[in-house]
Every structure is written in C-alpha cells, then in structure tokens.
Design an enzyme around this catalytic site. Sequence first.
Site, mmCIF file in Angstrom:
data_model
loop_
_atom_site.group_PDB
_atom_site.id
_atom_site.type_symbol
_atom_site.label_atom_id
_atom_site.label_comp_id
_atom_site.label_asym_id
_atom_site.label_seq_id
_atom_site.Cartn_x
_atom_site.Cartn_y
_atom_site.Cartn_z
ATOM 1 C CB CYS A 1 -10.619 -1.587 -9.142
ATOM 2 S SG CYS A 1 -10.879 -2.729 -7.782
ATOM 3 C CD GLU B 1 -9.940 -7.664 -2.460
ATOM 4 O OE1 GLU B 1 -8.978 -7.060 -2.937
ATOM 5 O OE2 GLU B 1 -10.630 -7.197 -1.547
ATOM 6 C CG HIS C 1 -2.077 -1.062 0.793
ATOM 7 N ND1 HIS C 1 -2.009 -2.371 1.225
ATOM 8 C CD2 HIS C 1 -3.153 -0.983 -0.029
ATOM 9 C CE1 HIS C 1 -3.032 -3.032 0.714
ATOM 10 N NE2 HIS C 1 -3.739 -2.217 -0.042
ATOM 11 C CG ASN D 1 -3.576 -4.408 -6.441
ATOM 12 O OD1 ASN D 1 -3.207 -4.542 -7.603
ATOM 13 N ND2 ASN D 1 -4.015 -3.269 -5.973
ATOM 14 C CG ASP D 2 -5.622 -8.204 -1.651
ATOM 15 O OD1 ASP D 2 -4.555 -8.465 -1.068
ATOM 16 O OD2 ASP D 2 -6.331 -7.231 -1.366
ATOM 17 N NE ARG E 1 -1.394 -5.760 -1.939
ATOM 18 C CZ ARG E 1 -2.611 -5.211 -2.022
ATOM 19 N NH1 ARG E 1 -3.689 -5.920 -1.723
ATOM 20 N NH2 ARG E 1 -2.772 -3.988 -2.430
ATOM 21 N NE ARG F 1 -11.401 -1.253 -0.726
ATOM 22 C CZ ARG F 1 -10.167 -1.583 -1.084
ATOM 23 N NH1 ARG F 1 -9.960 -2.543 -1.969
ATOM 24 N NH2 ARG F 1 -9.141 -0.953 -0.568
HETATM 25 C C1 PEP Z 1 -6.834 -5.180 -5.005
HETATM 26 O O1 PEP Z 1 -6.588 -6.002 -4.126
HETATM 27 O O2 PEP Z 1 -6.592 -5.345 -6.223
HETATM 28 C C2 PEP Z 1 -7.453 -3.892 -4.643
HETATM 29 C C3 PEP Z 1 -7.853 -3.041 -5.562
HETATM 30 O O3 PEP Z 1 -7.535 -3.616 -3.309
HETATM 31 P P1 PEP Z 1 -6.307 -3.102 -2.411
HETATM 32 O O4 PEP Z 1 -5.135 -2.875 -3.324
HETATM 33 O O5 PEP Z 1 -6.756 -1.868 -1.732
HETATM 34 O O6 PEP Z 1 -6.093 -4.241 -1.480
HETATM 35 MG MG MG Z 2 -7.452 -5.765 -2.156
#
Ligand code: PEP
Ligand code: MG
Length: 580
Positions: free
Chosen positions: A504, A433, A191, A456-457, A467, A334
């Site tokens: 996303c 995810e 993040h 991402n997850d 990650r 979200r």
């Molecule tokens: C993801 O996991 O792709 C996502 C958009 O959520 P975050 O990156 O906030 O975990």
């Molecule tokens: Mg996520």
Amino acid sequence: MEKLQGIPVSPGVVVGEALVLDAEGFRIPERFVSRDAVQAELERLDHAIQAAGEEIARNQDTVSRELGPKYGAIFGAHLEMLRDAQLREELEEMIRREHYSAEYAVSRTFRRYAEVFQRLESAYLAERANDIYDIEKRLLRHLLGRRREQLSHLSSPVLVLAHNLTPSETANLDRRFVRGFVTEVGGPGSHTAIVAAALEIPAVVGTGPFLTRVSGGDLVIIDGDNGLVILHPDEETLARYQYEAEQARSLAVRLQSLRDLPAQTADGVRIELMGNIEFPYEVDHCLERGADGIGLYRTEFLYLGCDKEPDEETHFQAYAQVVRAMGDRPVVIRTLDLGADKVPCVARTEEERNPFLGLRSIRLALRNIPMFRTQLRAILRASALGNVRVMFPLISTVLELRQAKMILGDVMEDLAERGVPFNRNLPVGMMVEVPSAVLLIERFVEEVDFLSIGTNDLIQYTLAVDRTNKDTVGLYNPTDPAVLKLIAMTVQVAKERGTPVNLCGQMSSSPIYTMLLLGLGLRQFSVTPSAIPEIKQVCRCVTIAQCEATAQRALSMENARDIRSYLKEELRKYVPELGG
Ligand code: PEP
Ligand code: MG
C-alpha cells in the site's frame, strides 16, 4: 520563462494564475499598480512604516524595562533600519518608477538586503538576515492587514506557490479554487504529498527557492507528471502543454472504460486492486474507478483541523460512511498513525529531535491507551456494518503487536458485555514498514491475518533517508536493491504461510513498478484512487511469466537507477501508452 525542477507528487498538468505565499504564509500580491494608483501606494507605504515603527518602539520600551537596555537595543537597530533614508528612497523609487505595489517593493528590497547578509562569511552577520526578514514581515503585516492568507476564502481559480504547506494546510485547500500547488521544500514521501494525491490536483514539491522571482497573478504551468514548474511560459510552451493536457484527457477517458473490467493479467490471474484513502469522501473516487475495496484508510487524518481529540462517535460516523459505501467489499481501517510529519498531534506534548524515530504511530497509541481504545471501539462498531479489517501501523517488535492485539481483545470484551454488535472474527493485520518487521517476518505472520507492505516508510527506514527531505531525494529510491530484497522476503514468507499480503506504499500507484511487484509475487495492491485505471491497464497487458522474468532481471541489477530505467523500458515495451 523559467523552468524549475522539483519532485512530482501528484500527477496532471495545469496552467493558471499564481497565488504566492512566502515562508510564513504571507500572500505576495500582484507586482504592479496602475499609474494613477502610485500616489496612494506611496501613502500606504508611509502608513505601514509609521505603524511598524511605533510597534517596534513599543517593543523596545517593554524589553528595555523588563530585561534591560542591552536587549532593548535589538529593537533599536530594527527601528534604525526601518527609518533609514536610503532604504526609504529605494522603496519609493520602485513604486514611482516601476509602478510596483508597496508590498512587492518591500518584499523585493528586504529580500535583496537579506541575501547580501546571508552570503557573508561571518555566521554572526548571516544571522542578521533574520532581523531583516523580521522587519519585512512586520511591514507586510501592516500592508496586508492580516497575518496569514486564508486559503479557505478564495473566490477564483489559483495555483498555490508556497515555501511549505503542512499536511493540514494542504488538506484544507479549497478544492473548488486551488487547481495545483508547488512548495519550495518537501520530499517525495511526505504526507503533504500524499494529501495532494488525495485532492487529485497536480503538485510538485522540493523545487528549492523561487518565490522571490514570481508574484501573484503571474502565469504558471505545473507539470505534476514530471515535477516541472514553468514560470511565465512562452506561447510555444503553453501550446505544447495544452496539447499534452488534451492527450492526457483522452487517455483518461479510454482508461475509464476499464472501470467494470476486473484487474486481471493477460494470462487470467486475478489481482486485487484497492484504494488508499485519507478522507471518507474519497470512497467515491474509489468507486468511480471500480476499486475492489479500501486497502488503506489512514484514519489519522480525522485529526486534521481539530484542536481536540475526535470522540468515539466522530470516529464511528467516518468509518460507517466508508464501510456502508463499499458494501461487501473489504475496508482496511488502519489505527492512528499520528506523529512525525503527520497531523499536529494532540496526544504528544514534547518536541522530539528525531520525530520519525520517536513517539509516532502505534508507539503513541500504546502510550495513550484511552485514545486508542476510543478508536478501536469505533472500528469494532463499524465492523458490524460490512467487511471491515483492522491494521496496526509501524510495528517494529512482536511485543508491540501483541500489546495492540491485547487491547483490541479487551475492547471486544467490553463491547460484548454491553451487548454492542461487532464482528468477533475481525481480521487483524499489520503494516510491514520497518526492516525489523521483515527480518522477523516468520514470527509476525504467526500473529496476524494479513500483511500490508508500507514502502513509504520501509524505504526511509531501510536507507536511513528522511522521506520528507528534498535534499536526500536521490537516495529515496523504491527500486533500491535493498528495498526490493525486503519486499521479496516478505512476500515469499507470506506466500509460504498462506498469509495475504498487500502493498500500500506509494510505489504501488506508479505503473513503472507494477510488473516488478507482480513478478515478486504480489497479487494485491492498494493505490491512490486516481492511479487505479493505469495500474489495472498494466495488469491486463502482461502475463505473470513476463513479470517474473522482469523481476528476476531487476533483482540481479546493481543499483536503483539502472533498475528504474530497465523497468521503464519494460513498461514501454508491454504497455506503450503508459510508458511515456
Ligand atoms: C507507508 O509507509 O508506505 C504507508 C502506506 O504509510 P504512510 O505513508 O501513511 O506512513
Ligand atoms: Mg507508513
């Protein structure tokens, strides 16, 4: 000149002076002092050694008294080292001969000693390196006067070079002065990386150790496009980067002219291109680039820098600002995705061994219902102001989703009873995810109005790869065939059932993947605001038939690396100016 390869997490190139923060956030200052300052520097060193010595002696007394002399002896050893004549001589020589600053001499010398210990075979002796770091910190504290560098009190432009920055520290960087940053640790999906992109400053993470080889004020280039960091660049390299920065600026100006054109493929298929935001001010970044809406508002960043939970009004004001600014365009809010590496969480008290597999996100919300209800009330109130949608993160079971929806329904009843206006038909969606959500996607689509794929997850949980870890970055691949298969499965089922599906995750922000994702059937993306022009440009240059052919070929390939190279080639073929 020295080149370091790291992981690019926020694009752009910047040249500037370094501000170096070591593992504990101490600023390592300028390397040299002038000839006439040498005497003063020796005196500063002397005072620092005296003060640190007195402090250690006091600790030794207290610990000996309370725990016994055996424990106090630990500090005795520190004291002995600090007062060692040879060490003292070395430090003074560096100041006298090289004109090093006292801090720099301390840092260099102690690190060299620590490295010798770390290289020793014996685990016991290697541990002693920590004692050396401890003495170094103590001395630096006396030399520098305060514990951590206040990154919020800068007064001139800098590039921050640090061992690590938490997402909160990154978010609090002063954007007027911090023009880019590099961290020794950190992975591509962390993040911290996401916040860097929100700040729209070039950033590279996961370079591995280098801070001992650079000091404050040194010239540095951060190449956020390629994940390169160049220390002490030579003239030729500087000139090349200045030329490239110029080229990038003119490309950005050309792409800016797309602002008011629709994201539409060359054969006329309309693509919805929305922005991901973490902070309300980013709405402007989205509007400037002609976003079709906000596809992901990561509300947990409201918790940054607070030591208590934001109240309903704080939530509401933030949402209202975003919703009003977007007019009738959709805003997907979200619900809180706290936990794991994201935002020190006031709601969680115990340390977890596997925080990414633990009490994060919707799980945490369902364990802390008053907090969840506060947020839902604010979202519902904001829904009266515009085109709001609500989305639940990290859904891994149907039961969990139903529970979240039930609480939402309950809060709606509450507001209705009190006569508070909100949208009764608020669309409800979920993030996809976790692989379990994909495997049972037929059941999930029955329960929601829309889906949003969080790659991402999804990458992390599919491939069992953290990650945020730089050492496993080779496995963290958006183009891994297993990941592509899960995306394809989700999109296919969503299409059959007529459920809108967005993507996303960060993957949607890189033009390399746009053709593939269009070819897999996606027609909605939510991207980092700065990426909107490039993604729009790709959409406008390709036809769906070309994208479908690209996706089919990619799906037939064996490994992530081949797929990525193939997608790069395709991008170069259809959109040469972005194909690099
Ligand atoms: C993801 O996991 O792709 C996502 C958009 O959520 P975050 O990156 O906030 O975990
Ligand atoms: Mg996520």
